[in-house]
Design a protein around this motif. Sequence first.
Motif, PDB file in Angstrom:
ATOM      1  N   PRO A  33      -0.471   6.367   4.571  1.00  0.00           N
ATOM      2  CA  PRO A  33      -0.869   5.330   3.621  1.00  0.00           C
ATOM      3  C   PRO A  33      -2.155   5.725   2.902  1.00  0.00           C
ATOM      4  O   PRO A  33      -3.058   6.294   3.521  1.00  0.00           O
ATOM      5  CB  PRO A  33      -1.096   4.102   4.522  1.00  0.00           C
ATOM      6  CG  PRO A  33      -0.345   4.381   5.778  1.00  0.00           C
ATOM      7  CD  PRO A  33      -0.389   5.873   5.959  1.00  0.00           C
ATOM      8  N   SER A  34      -2.219   5.434   1.634  1.00  0.00           N
ATOM      9  CA  SER A  34      -3.421   5.736   0.860  1.00  0.00           C
ATOM     10  C   SER A  34      -4.641   5.092   1.507  1.00  0.00           C
ATOM     11  O   SER A  34      -4.600   3.937   1.920  1.00  0.00           O
ATOM     12  CB  SER A  34      -3.273   5.201  -0.562  1.00  0.00           C
ATOM     13  OG  SER A  34      -4.513   5.276  -1.247  1.00  0.00           O
ATOM     14  N   TRP A  53      -2.949  -0.577 -10.598  1.00  0.00           N
ATOM     15  CA  TRP A  53      -3.270  -0.180  -9.223  1.00  0.00           C
ATOM     16  C   TRP A  53      -3.199   1.345  -9.090  1.00  0.00           C
ATOM     17  O   TRP A  53      -2.253   1.967  -9.600  1.00  0.00           O
ATOM     18  CB  TRP A  53      -2.277  -0.813  -8.253  1.00  0.00           C
ATOM     19  CG  TRP A  53      -2.194  -2.304  -8.309  1.00  0.00           C
ATOM     20  CD1 TRP A  53      -1.362  -3.043  -9.116  1.00  0.00           C
ATOM     21  CD2 TRP A  53      -2.946  -3.252  -7.541  1.00  0.00           C
ATOM     22  NE1 TRP A  53      -1.550  -4.392  -8.890  1.00  0.00           N
ATOM     23  CE2 TRP A  53      -2.514  -4.559  -7.920  1.00  0.00           C
ATOM     24  CE3 TRP A  53      -3.925  -3.139  -6.564  1.00  0.00           C
ATOM     25  CZ2 TRP A  53      -3.036  -5.721  -7.359  1.00  0.00           C
ATOM     26  CZ3 TRP A  53      -4.443  -4.307  -6.004  1.00  0.00           C
ATOM     27  CH2 TRP A  53      -4.013  -5.579  -6.397  1.00  0.00           C
ATOM     28  N   LEU A  63      -7.248   3.023  -2.061  1.00  0.00           N
ATOM     29  CA  LEU A  63      -6.480   2.196  -2.987  1.00  0.00           C
ATOM     30  C   LEU A  63      -7.435   1.420  -3.890  1.00  0.00           C
ATOM     31  O   LEU A  63      -8.350   0.753  -3.407  1.00  0.00           O
ATOM     32  CB  LEU A  63      -5.580   1.235  -2.189  1.00  0.00           C
ATOM     33  CG  LEU A  63      -4.648   0.347  -3.014  1.00  0.00           C
ATOM     34  CD1 LEU A  63      -3.725   1.180  -3.894  1.00  0.00           C
ATOM     35  CD2 LEU A  63      -3.825  -0.545  -2.081  1.00  0.00           C
ATOM     36  N   ALA A 114      -3.886   4.794  -6.443  1.00  0.00           N
ATOM     37  CA  ALA A 114      -4.219   5.396  -5.143  1.00  0.00           C
ATOM     38  C   ALA A 114      -4.966   6.690  -5.444  1.00  0.00           C
ATOM     39  O   ALA A 114      -4.372   7.712  -5.799  1.00  0.00           O
ATOM     40  CB  ALA A 114      -2.954   5.662  -4.340  1.00  0.00           C
ATOM     41  N   ARG A 118       0.850  -1.193   0.000  1.00  0.00           N
ATOM     42  CA  ARG A 118       0.000   0.000   0.000  1.00  0.00           C
ATOM     43  C   ARG A 118       0.887   1.245   0.000  1.00  0.00           C
ATOM     44  O   ARG A 118       1.742   1.411   0.881  1.00  0.00           O
ATOM     45  CB  ARG A 118      -0.890   0.007   1.248  1.00  0.00           C
ATOM     46  CG  ARG A 118      -1.826   1.232   1.340  1.00  0.00           C
ATOM     47  CD  ARG A 118      -2.653   1.189   2.616  1.00  0.00           C
ATOM     48  NE  ARG A 118      -3.565   0.044   2.622  1.00  0.00           N
ATOM     49  CZ  ARG A 118      -4.784   0.051   2.066  1.00  0.00           C
ATOM     50  NH1 ARG A 118      -5.247   1.157   1.500  1.00  0.00           N
ATOM     51  NH2 ARG A 118      -5.552  -1.031   2.093  1.00  0.00           N
ATOM     52  N   GLU A 121      -8.764  -3.008   1.227  1.00  0.00           N
ATOM     53  CA  GLU A 121      -8.194  -3.135   2.572  1.00  0.00           C
ATOM     54  C   GLU A 121      -6.954  -4.013   2.520  1.00  0.00           C
ATOM     55  O   GLU A 121      -6.795  -4.818   1.594  1.00  0.00           O
ATOM     56  CB  GLU A 121      -9.254  -3.742   3.509  1.00  0.00           C
ATOM     57  CG  GLU A 121     -10.487  -2.844   3.587  1.00  0.00           C
ATOM     58  CD  GLU A 121     -11.531  -3.360   4.569  1.00  0.00           C
ATOM     59  OE1 GLU A 121     -11.305  -4.411   5.189  1.00  0.00           O
ATOM     60  OE2 GLU A 121     -12.571  -2.684   4.677  1.00  0.00           O
ATOM     61  N   ASP A 122      -6.083  -3.853   3.504  1.00  0.00           N
ATOM     62  CA  ASP A 122      -4.899  -4.718   3.561  1.00  0.00           C
ATOM     63  C   ASP A 122      -5.348  -6.170   3.621  1.00  0.00           C
ATOM     64  O   ASP A 122      -6.298  -6.502   4.347  1.00  0.00           O
ATOM     65  CB  ASP A 122      -4.039  -4.381   4.791  1.00  0.00           C
ATOM     66  CG  ASP A 122      -3.315  -3.046   4.633  1.00  0.00           C
ATOM     67  OD1 ASP A 122      -3.373  -2.456   3.534  1.00  0.00           O
ATOM     68  OD2 ASP A 122      -2.697  -2.592   5.613  1.00  0.00           O
ATOM     69  N   VAL A 151      -2.906  -6.980  -1.434  1.00  0.00           N
ATOM     70  CA  VAL A 151      -2.525  -5.700  -0.840  1.00  0.00           C
ATOM     71  C   VAL A 151      -1.914  -5.951   0.534  1.00  0.00           C
ATOM     72  O   VAL A 151      -2.523  -6.624   1.362  1.00  0.00           O
ATOM     73  CB  VAL A 151      -3.753  -4.783  -0.696  1.00  0.00           C
ATOM     74  CG1 VAL A 151      -3.380  -3.488   0.013  1.00  0.00           C
ATOM     75  CG2 VAL A 151      -4.366  -4.505  -2.066  1.00  0.00           C
ATOM     76  N   SER A 207       2.251   5.046   0.428  1.00  0.00           N
ATOM     77  CA  SER A 207       2.026   6.262   1.205  1.00  0.00           C
ATOM     78  C   SER A 207       2.210   7.475   0.306  1.00  0.00           C
ATOM     79  O   SER A 207       2.858   7.397  -0.736  1.00  0.00           O
ATOM     80  CB  SER A 207       3.009   6.349   2.372  1.00  0.00           C
ATOM     81  OG  SER A 207       2.628   5.455   3.398  1.00  0.00           O
ATOM     82  N   GLY A 240       0.091  -4.012   3.923  1.00  0.00           N
ATOM     83  CA  GLY A 240       0.490  -2.759   4.548  1.00  0.00           C
ATOM     84  C   GLY A 240       2.004  -2.614   4.470  1.00  0.00           C
ATOM     85  O   GLY A 240       2.728  -3.604   4.303  1.00  0.00           O
ATOM     86  N   ARG A 241       2.500  -1.394   4.577  1.00  0.00           N
ATOM     87  CA  ARG A 241       3.928  -1.187   4.384  1.00  0.00           C
ATOM     88  C   ARG A 241       4.753  -1.954   5.415  1.00  0.00           C
ATOM     89  O   ARG A 241       5.861  -2.392   5.132  1.00  0.00           O
ATOM     90  CB  ARG A 241       4.270   0.305   4.435  1.00  0.00           C
ATOM     91  CG  ARG A 241       5.755   0.546   4.258  1.00  0.00           C
ATOM     92  CD  ARG A 241       6.065   1.940   3.792  1.00  0.00           C
ATOM     93  NE  ARG A 241       5.770   2.087   2.366  1.00  0.00           N
ATOM     94  CZ  ARG A 241       5.832   3.234   1.725  1.00  0.00           C
ATOM     95  NH1 ARG A 241       6.149   4.340   2.362  1.00  0.00           N
ATOM     96  NH2 ARG A 241       5.576   3.292   0.440  1.00  0.00           N
TER      97      ARG A 241
END
Lengths: 411, 411
Positions: B187-188, B229, B191, B231, B170, B378-379, B406, B172, B408-409
Amino acid sequence: MPPFDVPEGDPFGPHNLPYGVFSIPGSREPSNRTVGVRLGDHVLDAGAAAHALGSPYASLLAQPTLNPLLAAGRTAWSDVRRALTAWVTVPSHREALEPFFHPLSSVTLHLPFEVADYVDFYASENHARNVGQIFRPDAADSLTPNWKHLPIGYHGRSGTVVVSGTDVVRPSGQRKAPADAAPVFGPSVRLDIEAEVGFVVGVPSELGAPVALGDFREHVFGLCLLNDWSARDIQAWEYVPLGPFLGKSFATSVSAWITPLDALEEARVAPPERTHELLPYLDDTKDAQDGPGGYDLRISVAVNGHVVSEPPFSTMYWTAAQQLAHMTVNGASLRTGDLYGSGTVSGPAERERGSLLELTWNGRDPLELPDGKRTFLEDGDVVTLSAWAPGPDGVRVGLGEVTGRVVGRDA
Amino acid sequence: MPPFDVPEGDPFGPHNLPYGVFSIPGSREPSNRTVGVRLGDHVLDAGAAAHALGSPYASLLAQPTLNPLLAAGRTAWSDVRRALTAWVTVPSHREALEPFFHPLSSVTLHLPFEVADYVDFYASENHARNVGQIFRPDAADSLTPNWKHLPIGYHGRSGTVVVSGTDVVRPSGQRKAPADAAPVFGPSVRLDIEAEVGFVVGVPSELGAPVALGDFREHVFGLCLLNDWSARDIQAWEYVPLGPFLGKSFATSVSAWITPLDALEEARVAPPERTHELLPYLDDTKDAQDGPGGYDLRISVAVNGHVVSEPPFSTMYWTAAQQLAHMTVNGASLRTGDLYGSGTVSGPAERERGSLLELTWNGRDPLELPDGKRTFLEDGDVVTLSAWAPGPDGVRVGLGEVTGRVVGRDA
């Protein structure tokens, strides 16, 4: 040290040593491109020199592009530069290497690196304000609301990045004047230049991992001059809503010489004062121990040998380090050979504007050249960008020029 | 023909034969990537097969990327396909080649070609109108004035094109709601995906020489599914005036299999009727002897295995041939490995929209999934695009799916 001398104060003296790729015309090999280092009006065959001296860097330098050197990273960059400096200044080395120097006039210069992705920014406040005033004269602010918060950029076409000296074919395309009912097709009648500085990425980064502001010098090897040729009429009709495309993608010229950042230490200057608080990943006001992020490059724009503008790079609002941090903050990765342009360099004065769009105020105020008036470029026009930066002991550091001649499609 | 059979009517039967690049996990070589051809749920090591049969195409196929095959041109493409068809259908060949088939589940699939330039278009009228209505509800026309005159496109980041199955971190970045005084970073939170078809250029073209509409099949090798993809929050804040940048550049996923155009002859259809007269270089209404320019590809978009949309590619207003002609009409050259996306594919019906932006009408109408409501991703969400096209004798031609999860970072 025969057979050639470098005059005292030469902007391409041993304090400079930019890198390029050259070949000897007519040589028998199908491709004999190799890395060269410029000294005065000569080029040193760096790989051959390294071999002759038994240097461990021969494998980085005896290459048809700069990419292996670019990928090698900052320690290697410093080591190679230190070695080259010794080779061209210590008399015994210099003498041993004479067979590997060629007059510049006897070689062909090539695109010095394989371009991976090409990004172009829009980092001069003067330029952005001029463009805003020209195209949105009724807007309350000549800058878009995002301009002071992030370095605006977009991707360009890396396959049409060409080396200085390459003719530029006038692009054809669609254009539509506001009064026209439908677009017409034909050669661009508003062909322009943009005087820019290009930054060359050496060390890649991983997908998903942003590059911090302070890591700029670990990733970026050096810089060059860049002419972002622009067809204003094609651009105006196409660019809403997804940005420039065919108005730019026909050619982007770069100089044949890449100046390493290490040659530009004396040229580093603070960028203009920031008028807006910056988000932490872009904030270069708090953490400047590595030195300021701007570069004092004095650019000159000549049309057919006549200087029309002298854009000062020191006026750029966004620095190259900020651009790199922004470009990767979303996790986008870097590759060896990525190239990013600063955006048109325009100073506050009229004679400091980096495009004909601004210099002629969209054609309203033609330039008076010795060979007649100009609004935009005519077939046969030759545009040359050159530049220098302050170097050690008051000696200038010359940047490689970028030049190109406009030709009609049927020329 | 043991050890495996391809069921009658399998969409990856001998009528399809898409190309990819695979390796065997755990093999000793540092890089054992090589070209594979898919048959049912197996992959044929095409270079090894060619060697075994003494085929002259071994040198094109025993390669770590498709690029040499792409560069070889249409005659070679047809010849190789004819040979492969014989190898997988003539029992004696098929038997001799059994050692070179590997179950798909036993191999790792890689990005099938080195991407040169990546361009993304905006060619679905339904998509463009939906976006116009969402973001410019007060505009008299939901399309920009240029939309029906040229296929709008822009350059994306080729260095972040990834193969199906690659996790998407995801991104940012900066976003700013209209009511906010200044942008915020993080974070976006919007997405999205864009369901697209990607076209892969094989044969390069010369700088300064446009590629005519009728030469599409001489340059383009095949197609794949592509997820652009996006954002939306990053994009909304950055994109005026130079277009999408960080909102898109963090990842673009493509399927592991490139379907050659030759496998899609039965899928060719006429594009929608043109409502505006086209300039000659784009006018495909007069010169259709080579067959129509559209493709009847039935795409399916699934989130966590639940199909949310079925975009019909046949509804695209601009064809891939028109996009190629437009992309080069200014003289921009093509390189082997150039990739261009069709733009989001959206049909006229609500369940045919190719982005969550449209499916949820910018978040206003959440989707009901078995695992809860969704506006944007969502993540942990897995998005999968799949597609098929009509093939010979009523058999479907399957396209390689493109899937991505997806994360999360900090995952």
